[in-house]
Structures are given as structure tokens and as C-alpha cells.
Design a protein around this motif. Sequence first.
Motif, PDB file in Angstrom:
ATOM      1  N   THR A 195     -46.731  32.315  47.412  1.00  0.00           N
ATOM      2  CA  THR A 195     -47.959  32.546  48.191  1.00  0.00           C
ATOM      3  C   THR A 195     -48.588  31.234  48.647  1.00  0.00           C
ATOM      4  N   ILE A 196     -48.939  31.181  49.928  1.00  0.00           N
ATOM      5  CA  ILE A 196     -49.762  30.062  50.409  1.00  0.00           C
ATOM      6  C   ILE A 196     -51.213  30.530  50.330  1.00  0.00           C
ATOM      7  N   ASN A 197     -51.980  29.853  49.516  1.00  0.00           N
ATOM      8  CA  ASN A 197     -53.374  30.282  49.350  1.00  0.00           C
ATOM      9  C   ASN A 197     -54.276  29.689  50.437  1.00  0.00           C
ATOM     10  N   PRO A 198     -55.314  30.443  50.818  1.00  0.00           N
ATOM     11  CA  PRO A 198     -56.245  29.951  51.868  1.00  0.00           C
ATOM     12  C   PRO A 198     -57.192  28.905  51.272  1.00  0.00           C
ATOM     13  N   VAL A 199     -56.636  27.736  50.958  1.00  0.00           N
ATOM     14  CA  VAL A 199     -57.419  26.768  50.180  1.00  0.00           C
ATOM     15  C   VAL A 199     -58.601  26.195  50.974  1.00  0.00           C
ATOM     16  N   LYS A 200     -58.427  26.105  52.276  1.00  0.00           N
ATOM     17  CA  LYS A 200     -59.538  25.551  53.057  1.00  0.00           C
ATOM     18  C   LYS A 200     -60.785  26.435  52.902  1.00  0.00           C
ATOM     19  N   ILE A 202     -61.265  28.536  50.379  1.00  0.00           N
ATOM     20  CA  ILE A 202     -61.674  28.473  48.962  1.00  0.00           C
ATOM     21  C   ILE A 202     -62.555  27.235  48.738  1.00  0.00           C
ATOM     22  N   ILE A 203     -62.168  26.133  49.359  1.00  0.00           N
ATOM     23  CA  ILE A 203     -62.924  24.882  49.212  1.00  0.00           C
ATOM     24  C   ILE A 203     -64.305  25.026  49.881  1.00  0.00           C
ATOM     25  N   ALA A 204     -64.306  25.582  51.090  1.00  0.00           N
ATOM     26  CA  ALA A 204     -65.577  25.709  51.822  1.00  0.00           C
ATOM     27  C   ALA A 204     -66.567  26.558  51.032  1.00  0.00           C
ATOM     28  N   ARG A 205     -66.074  27.640  50.445  1.00  0.00           N
ATOM     29  CA  ARG A 205     -66.991  28.524  49.694  1.00  0.00           C
ATOM     30  C   ARG A 205     -67.523  27.826  48.449  1.00  0.00           C
ATOM     31  N   ALA A 206     -66.676  27.034  47.789  1.00  0.00           N
ATOM     32  CA  ALA A 206     -67.130  26.296  46.591  1.00  0.00           C
ATOM     33  C   ALA A 206     -68.156  25.244  46.994  1.00  0.00           C
TER      34      ALA A 206
END
Length: 422
Positions: A195-200, A202-206
Motif C-alpha cells: 500500500t502507498i499511504n496518502p502521507v501528504k 496524513i502530514i497536513a492533518r497532523a
Amino acid sequence: MSAIEKILLETPGLEDEPWDVERIREDFPVLKQTVNGKPLVYLDNAASSQVPQVVIDRGSKYLREEHSNIHRGVHYLSQRATTAYEGAREKVRRFINARDVRECIFVRGATEGINLVMHGYGRKFIKEGDEIIISAMEHHANIVPWQMLCEEKGARLRVIPMNEAGELLLDEYDALLNERTKLVAVNHVSNALGTINPVKEIIARAHKMGVPVLIDGAQSAPHLTVDVQDLDCDFYTLSGHKMFAPTGSGVIYGKTELLEKMNPFQGGGDMIRTVTFEKTTYAGLPNKFEAGTPAIASQIGLGAAIDYLNSIGRERAVRYEQELLRYATERISAIEGVTLIGTAREKASVLSFIIENVHPHDVGTILDQEGIAVRAGHHCAQPVMQFFKVPATARASFAFYNTKEEVDALAHAIEKVIEVFS
Ligand code: PMP
């Protein structure tokens, strides 16, 4: 836009030049051998990828002509070694688009990178009652250090759940984020599921909550393009041996302002400014985090691997790997008795599967007799196995030097396994 779409759509002319996989294979001497009388089919790239001749040559040039310790010597060889080592750091900076070369700390691999942040950041800033968020698909390297920290501090580990396809549930992530959250640590690409996670995202929400984010990039650095400034991650770690460089090489990137306020990781030579028996003051970045003699040859090799990746065209390699993964997914999932574990919409490199009534270790052993190297086991992701209620999976993982013919060989060998056990 997804990570893959971004790479494919934003690189003009990708389709113009077909991928000459046979040419690429020439660069990798290890691929030329036979195993058990069959041509080696190497499909264990998520564990460790192979090393091209140019990287081998660069490492041996250091050993032959430059071997000496870095930084501390005024003599000729030491200066050459230092230049090569620091040159590799600049290559890393460009590769991940860090703002400043001092933000790229050399470590032995992703495990050490995560432990560095746990000790340097976590032990200093995480307190009783605080919370750390990880995901349901983490490698043990991104679970155990945080568990150790939580135990030490009386903090709490929270886990973003996933669905049956192996995709993170972002609404649940939102529900976990709160004023007690002090760190988010997730992988970019899952080694067990692909799985490629939607890290961008995830980062923005954090960041909206003021929470820093560590991205475990062990599986993304070899298979995607990475821009730490665009992602805006606070930490990003990668392992050289998964991206065509020798073992013992790796990087933890961190934003300057965070690295500067962190505690050092290990104490010793090269990380100090002054030492007396009463007090030690520490060196600036990146030396503060690089105590003792590092894996000089391996890190120089990582620099050479980055040169190699740039020379073959990383975006073109991504495009080819995606094509190969699509072909393999269709081919292997069509075999009766095979179930894929991990069917996310966005995947990279990894095809995990189980075969009805056959233990994955038996699959791995029989495939090895056919000269095919896959990994069978829990892939250091036991919670993923628990979620899918399987003891283990067989995992084929691809690189840009693998071929459709090798996927066909894998498919035939799987059919053989099914025949043996029927
Ligand atoms: N994270 C992920 C996602 C991985 O796949 C791995 C290696 N399998 C690691 C961390 C640990 O990397 P290393 O063993 O190179 O430290």
C-alpha cells in the motif's frame, strides 16, 4: 492526485522511450547466475535489492584507493575519504530534496533512523499521558521503538486502522488526533502489503494540530520519487540496501529546527565540540548524530546508487515497475487457490499472497527449488498478519530489473506448488 499519478502525469515524455529491461539487467552482475540449475529470479527486493556494478566499483575504489577515517585526518587519504563521504550526503540531499545537507543524518538503515528519533526527540519531548499515532500496517521497526518509549514514559500508542484492502481509514485517523498527540509515525509504503499511504494528507492533518510526523520511507525511496519539502514531513528515513546500495547505509532526514533541539543519539567521537570530565558540548548538525566511525564505504555506495538511479531515470523506473506490478497482479490472482493479501488501489512493488492449504514457508521452499527468491513469513509486520488472520504470507517484490518473463516463471512455479499439494 495520488503519488503515482503525480509522478506519471508530471513527467513529460515518459512514454516516448520504452524501458530496456535487458540493458538494465546487464548492470546487475548478481542476476546472471543460476540457482538450483535455473536462472535466478530475484523477487525479494523489499527485503534487500541488488547492487549495480557502478556501486560495487565505487565501494571498492574507496577500499582500494581511499580507505581511511573521515573528518579527523589532515592527511591526503582522509581528506579524499571525507570528500567522498560528504559528497554522498549532498547526493542524498538532492535525492530527497532536503533544504540543507545538514538535515541528512547517515544511519545504518531505517531501523536506526527511527530509533534515533525515538531517543533524540521522543525521550526528550514525550511525557506521561501523551499519545503517539502509528498505523495498522507498520513494520516492527516503526512499532517497537514507540512501544518502548510509551512504556518508559507512561505514554499511549494509538493505531490508525485499515480496511480489508489494506488501506488506512483516514476518518479514524482524524478521530485519533487530539491535543495529547505528540507524534505521528507512519510508513509511506507498506512492506507487507505494498500500500502507498496518502502521507501528504496524513502530514497536513497532523500539522493542523501542531504535531510532527515521521515517515518511514524504507519502501518508498526505492519505488517512488520523494520530496521531503513537498511532503513537509518532519522526519523521513530510508535504508540503502533496499535502494541498490550496500547494507549499513541509510539516512534519517529531519527538519533543522527539530534536529537542533533534540538530544544526541549515541555519545562518542565525532559528535562533540569539547569534552572535559565535567561537561561535554556537542557538535553541530549533522555530526551531533553521527558518533563514532560510520559505514564509510556503504554510505559512499549509497551516493553512487543515487547517481545510478538518476542516470536510468527514476520516473521511468517507477512507470515500468507499476506496469510490472499490474501484470503480476493480474497473472497471479487469476490462479485458482491463490488469494492476494493487500489489494489497495495505490500500491508499489509488493505482491503478498497465500495459497489455499499450503503454508507460505513451503511455498518459499518450492519456489527456491525453481530458482525463484521470494520471502515467506510475517515480514516483520505481525499485526498485519493478525489483521488478515494468516500466520504468514509469501511475498514477491519487484524492482525495475525484473521482467514479465520472471512473473510468468513465478506463476508457473505457483501452479506447481498447487499441484504438489493437491
Ligand atoms: N520499515 C519498513 C517499511 C521496512 O520494509 C523495513 C525493512 N524491511 C524497515 C523499516 C527496516 O529497515 P532496516 O532493516 O533496513 O533497518
